[in-house]
Motif scaffolding. Structure first.
Motif: not given
Ligand code: PSV
Ligand code: MN
Length: 387
Positions: A57, A299, A302-303, A306, A310, A342, A344, A347-348, A351, A359
């Motif tokens: 990450t 997880r 990443l939360n 994210e 936002r 969203d 995600r 960000l993917a 990354r 992922d």
């Protein structure tokens, strides 16, 4: 407004979230601690697992230790961490698992027991010297169960004296962070139950004493982001212990129970200048009782990432204009627009552009690391609460 700007991405790239070594050990409730194949047997294996989270990450460069759970040769552990691409972080003291501390530690009526608890903290500072850690985090399981059981005022006074002795031993580049929690294990009164008490105690010590805010340590319905705002305003927010909860101190994955609350908290961090501010340490304090521990930590970071993305998307100019003009619904809409974005996919992609897996959860599953540790870590005693 829903696209992350280069400035937003630069802020996200600088983000760092400290992992708790104990999240990689076994944990449970007071009813059962479950063993899990591959669980670390010592701090070296915990650090190795933590380094996987950072590798996948880029978000978790440091690992917090808990003493005595992570007692070891700290020069070796420091080198081991560096070899794995991470560093040792906050040192957590533990005065909640010794018979002597049944009626308190730093607040105890008996000077000998207070001295023992103080000495434990001085030992933790020796550990910090060896590990290169900046922060000593203190959470106290002290209080009483019945009205009349304890002299609450006397305990505050003794707490101050004990903390003063500990604080005096810190070097100029070290800090003390005092964590509060509204109840548990005591059910009537707790000696450091709220941010105000922590603030009063650390303010009496000096500039390098600050408050630690554990998101799971408030009564239901508490406006935690207000506390974040106030502590940042006062320059006394030293660190976060992130986790989430449905009922009490559940220590669940951050952002799992109430993602909107996490958004609101991170928004106030950004608003108050606490993002990527070295004075405000982001940490996790979680237990993974039923889920895979390494994935649970991936997880979690990443939360946080994210929700930070936002929060960075809030159109602060539009928000301010709506606030000033008293346009309640417009202000709320600006806020909610960012929350509902969203991020995600962005960000993917971002990354992947930085050489990280798009992922990280899937990348861990594909890496074979879990199978490897399950095959290798046979025998010995798995780490867990108390080990
Ligand atoms: C107490 O509930 C706490 O939040 C403190 O941070 C402890 O050190 C930690 O949990 C570990 O169990
Ligand atoms: Mn905590």
């Amino acid at each position: 407004m829903s696209t992350l700007t280069p400035d937003n991405l630069a802020a996200l790239e600088a983000q760092a979230i400290e992992l708790p070594s104990w999240a990689f050990g076994n944990s449970g409730t007071r009813f059962k601690v479950f063993g899990t194949p591959g669980t670390p047997r010592d701090p070296f294996e915990k650090v190795a697992d933590a380094s996987q989270v950072h590798k996948l990450t880029g978000l978790a460069p440091t690992v917090a230790l808990h003493i005595p759970w992570d007692k070891s040769d700290f020069d070796d552990l420091r080198k081991h961490a560096e070899d794995h691409g991470v560093q040792l972080g906050t040192i957590n003291s533990n005065t909640f698992q010794d018979d002597d501390y049944k009626f308190g530690a730093l607040t105890h009526e008996d000077a000998k027991i207070r001295r023992k608890a103080i000495d434990h903290h001085l030992e933790c500072i020796d550990v910090m010297d060896a590990t290169g850690s900046r922060d000593l985090k203190i959470w106290l399981a002290e209080g009483s169960n019945y009205p009349g059981q304890a002299d609450m005022r006397g305990r505050q006074d003794r707490l101050h004296e004990s903390l003063e002795t500990i604080y005096a031993r810190l070097s100029d580049d070290q800090r003390l962070v005092l964590e509060y929690k509204f109840f548990e294990p005591s059910f009537y009164h707790t000696d450091v139950p709220d941010w105000g008490t922590s603030y009063a105690q650390v303010s009496a010590l000096g500039d390098r004493a600050l408050v630690c805010l554990d998101t799971g340590h408030h009564a239901p319905g508490t406006n935690i982001e207000f506390i974040v705002m106030q502590l940042l305003r006062l320059g006394k927010l030293g660190s976060f212990d992130f986790n989430s909860r449905f009922y009490a101190d559940d220590d669940l994955i951050v952002g799992a129970a109430d993602p909107f609350q996490l958004f609101r908290i991170v928004f106030e961090v950004v608003r108050g200048g606490g993002l990527n501010n070295p004075d405000v340490q982001f940490m996790l304090d979680q237990c993974h009782n039923v889920e895979n521990k390494i994935l649970g930590q991936i997880r979690s970071v990443l939360n946080v990432q994210e929700m930070t993305a936002r929060a960075l998307l809030v159109d602060t100019e539009a928000l301010r204009a709506a606030q000033v003009s008293g346009d309640v619904l417009a202000a709320n809409q600006v806020f909610m627009d960012a929350f509902y974005t969203d991020v995600r996919p962005q960000l993917a992609e971002w990354r992947a552009g930085r050489g990280l897996p798009a992922d990280p959860m899937q990348a861990f599953l594909d890496s074979g690391y879990q199978e490897k540790i399950e095959a290798e870590r046979v025998g010995g005693t798995q780490a867990g609460w108390g080990a």
